[in-house]
Design a protein around this motif. Structure first.
Motif, mmCIF file in Angstrom:
data_model
loop_
_atom_site.group_PDB
_atom_site.id
_atom_site.type_symbol
_atom_site.label_atom_id
_atom_site.label_comp_id
_atom_site.label_asym_id
_atom_site.label_seq_id
_atom_site.Cartn_x
_atom_site.Cartn_y
_atom_site.Cartn_z
ATOM 1 N N ALA A 1 0.833 -1.210 0.000
ATOM 2 C CA ALA A 1 0.000 0.000 0.000
ATOM 3 C C ALA A 1 0.863 1.254 0.000
ATOM 4 N N PHE A 2 1.944 1.238 0.777
ATOM 5 C CA PHE A 2 2.834 2.397 0.849
ATOM 6 C C PHE A 2 3.497 2.669 -0.503
ATOM 7 N N LEU A 3 3.962 1.609 -1.154
ATOM 8 C CA LEU A 3 4.588 1.775 -2.464
ATOM 9 C C LEU A 3 3.585 2.287 -3.485
ATOM 10 N N ARG A 4 2.388 1.723 -3.452
ATOM 11 C CA ARG A 4 1.350 2.146 -4.394
ATOM 12 C C ARG A 4 1.050 3.630 -4.238
ATOM 13 N N ILE A 5 0.798 4.061 -3.035
ATOM 14 C CA ILE A 5 0.406 5.454 -2.802
ATOM 15 C C ILE A 5 1.592 6.400 -2.963
ATOM 16 N N GLY A 6 2.749 6.010 -2.428
ATOM 17 C CA GLY A 6 3.929 6.867 -2.511
ATOM 18 C C GLY A 6 4.379 7.102 -3.941
ATOM 19 N N LEU A 7 4.448 6.031 -4.730
ATOM 20 C CA LEU A 7 4.850 6.179 -6.132
ATOM 21 C C LEU A 7 3.805 6.976 -6.915
ATOM 22 N N SER A 8 2.536 6.791 -6.564
ATOM 23 C CA SER A 8 1.482 7.567 -7.226
ATOM 24 C C SER A 8 1.652 9.054 -6.959
ATOM 25 N N ALA A 9 1.995 9.397 -5.716
ATOM 26 C CA ALA A 9 2.198 10.799 -5.359
ATOM 27 C C ALA A 9 3.341 11.405 -6.168
ATOM 28 N N VAL A 10 4.427 10.645 -6.320
ATOM 29 C CA VAL A 10 5.582 11.125 -7.098
ATOM 30 C C VAL A 10 5.184 11.332 -8.563
ATOM 31 N N ILE A 11 4.474 10.360 -9.133
ATOM 32 C CA ILE A 11 4.051 10.449 -10.532
ATOM 33 C C ILE A 11 3.143 11.654 -10.747
ATOM 34 N N LEU A 12 2.172 11.820 -9.850
ATOM 35 C CA LEU A 12 1.216 12.912 -9.993
ATOM 36 C C LEU A 12 1.875 14.279 -9.830
ATOM 37 N N SER B 1 -3.953 3.757 -8.528
ATOM 38 C CA SER B 1 -4.054 5.050 -7.853
ATOM 39 C C SER B 1 -4.029 6.228 -8.806
ATOM 40 N N ALA B 2 -2.903 6.445 -9.463
ATOM 41 C CA ALA B 2 -2.727 7.652 -10.275
ATOM 42 C C ALA B 2 -3.805 7.795 -11.342
ATOM 43 N N ILE B 3 -4.044 6.742 -12.107
ATOM 44 C CA ILE B 3 -5.030 6.813 -13.195
ATOM 45 C C ILE B 3 -6.467 6.841 -12.668
ATOM 46 N N PRO B 4 -6.886 5.869 -11.840
ATOM 47 C CA PRO B 4 -8.298 5.853 -11.424
ATOM 48 C C PRO B 4 -8.727 7.027 -10.565
ATOM 49 N N PHE B 5 -7.877 7.474 -9.629
ATOM 50 C CA PHE B 5 -8.282 8.573 -8.768
ATOM 51 C C PHE B 5 -8.383 9.882 -9.537
ATOM 52 N N THR B 6 -7.547 10.037 -10.559
ATOM 53 C CA THR B 6 -7.658 11.223 -11.416
ATOM 54 C C THR B 6 -8.967 11.174 -12.202
#
Length: 289
Positions: free
Chosen positions: A42-53, A216-221
C-alpha cells in the motif's frame, strides 16, 4: 472560440475506466503481498502515485488557499486509510469478497443521497447483487478481514463525499496530487514499519510502479474529474459495478470459477449500473431542454 480547453473524459466512461484500472492493479497487488506484505505494498502504491502525480501535474502547494487546505487534508487522510485498510483486508480474505464488503460505503452514500423512487430501485438491485456475491454460508471467513473491509468501505464513503465537495474548489489534478501526498504521510509509518521494503528487487519495483499507475494515479484522477461532473449519489450507484468487475477479474486473471448465484449477482449490478446511467442521461437532457 476557446481552443485551449483540455480534453475531459465524460463522467460515466471515466468511472468505468477507473473501475477496470483498479481491478487490474488489484491482481498485481495480490502478487506482491507474499513478498512485501499488504502494508508495504500500500505504501509503495500510494507513494509512487504521489511522485508520478507531482511530476505530471506540477501542483504549486504555495498557491493553495486555507479553504483548500482544510478540504484536501482530510480527503488525503481518508484516501490513505481506505487503501491501507483494504489491502490489509484482502490479504486475509478473497478479493471478490473484500470488494463486495467494501462497497457498503458507497451504497450508504447512494441511499442517503437518493431522492427519486427509481434511484431506490437501482440501489435495491445493486444490494441484491452484493448479497449474492458474498459467500455468507462460508464459515471459514476471516472475521478480522471482514471487519477491515467494512472499515475500508466507511473511508470509501468519506472519500466520495469529500471528493465531490473539494472538486468544486480545486482542479481535479491538484486534488488528487495533494491528496496522495497526505495519504503517503498517513501510510508511511505502516509501510516502513512492517519491514516489507527490505525485500524489494528491481522487478518488484517495476510491478509496484505499474500498481501505482493502475490502482491510484489513473483511477483517482478519473474519479475526481467524474465527481466534478456528477452528484456523489450517482457516482456511488455507478460504482456498484466494482464487485462485478472484481468477480470477472478473478475468473479471467486468477482463474476463480463463479457459481450460478455469483453470475446472477454480476447481472444484477450491471443492470443497476446501466439503469443509473440511463436515468442520469435522461435527467441531464431534461435540464438542458
Amino acid at each position: 472560440m476557446n481552443n485551449n480547453k483540455s480534453f475531459t473524459l465524460p463522467p460515466i466512461p471515466a468511472v468505468l475506466l477507473s473501475i477496470i484500472s483498479v481491478q487490474c492493479g488489484a491482481a498485481i497487488a495480490k502478487g506482491l503481498f507474499p513478498v512485501l506484505g499488504a502494508q508495504s505494498t500500500a505504501f509503495l502504491r500510494i507513494g509512487l502515485s504521489a511522485v508520478i502525480l507531482m511530476a505530471v501535474n506540477r501542483t504549486n502547494l504555495t498557491k493553495l488557499t486555507a479553504k483548500q487546505w482544510k478540504a484536501v487534508i482530510p480527503y488525503g487522510v481518508s484516501l490513505g486509510l481506505m487503501n491501507l485498510i483494504f489491502y490489509m483486508a484482502i490479504e486475509r480474505i478473497p478479493l471478490g469478497l473484500g470488494v463486495t464488503l467494501e462497497f457498503v460505503g458507497p451504497l450508504i452514500v447512494a441511499i442517503f443521497g437518493s431522492k427519486r423512487i427509481t434511484d431506490y430501485l437501482w440501489i435495491l438491485l445493486a444490494g441484491i447483487g452484493i448479497a449474492l456475491i458474498a459467500p455468507w454460508t462460508d464459515k471459514g471467513i476471516d472475521l478480522i478481514g471482514v471487519l477491515l473491509a467494512l472499515t475500508a468501505g466507511g473511508f470509501w464513503a468519506g472519500y466520495i463525499v469529500m471528493g465531490g465537495k473539494i472538486s468544486k474548489i480545486m482542479k481535479g489534478g491538484d486534488v488528487v496530487t495533494v491528496g496522495m501526498l497526505f495519504a503517503t504521510l498517513v501510510v508511511a509509518p505502516f509501510g516502513i514499519g512492517s519491514g516489507g521494503l527490505t525485500h524489494l528487487t528491481p522487478t518488484l519495483i517495476l510491478m509496484a510502479l505499474a500498481l501505482a499507475l493502475l490502482s491510484s494515479a489513473i483511477p483517482f484522477t478519473l474519479e475526481i474529474n467524474a465527481l466534478r461532473q456528477m452528484p456523489a449519489r450517482t457516482f456511488s450507484i455507478l460504482m456498484s459495478m466494482e464487485p462485478a468487475v472484481a468477480a470477472l477479474n478473478g475468473l479471467v486473471l486468477l482463474h476463480e470459477v463463479l457459481t450460478f448465484s455469483q453470475w446472477l449477482a454480476v447481472g444484477c449490478v450491471i443492470i443497476a449500473s446501466a439503469g443509473a446511467t440511463l436515468t442520469t442521461r435522461k435527467a441531464v437532457v431534461q435540464e438542458n431542454v
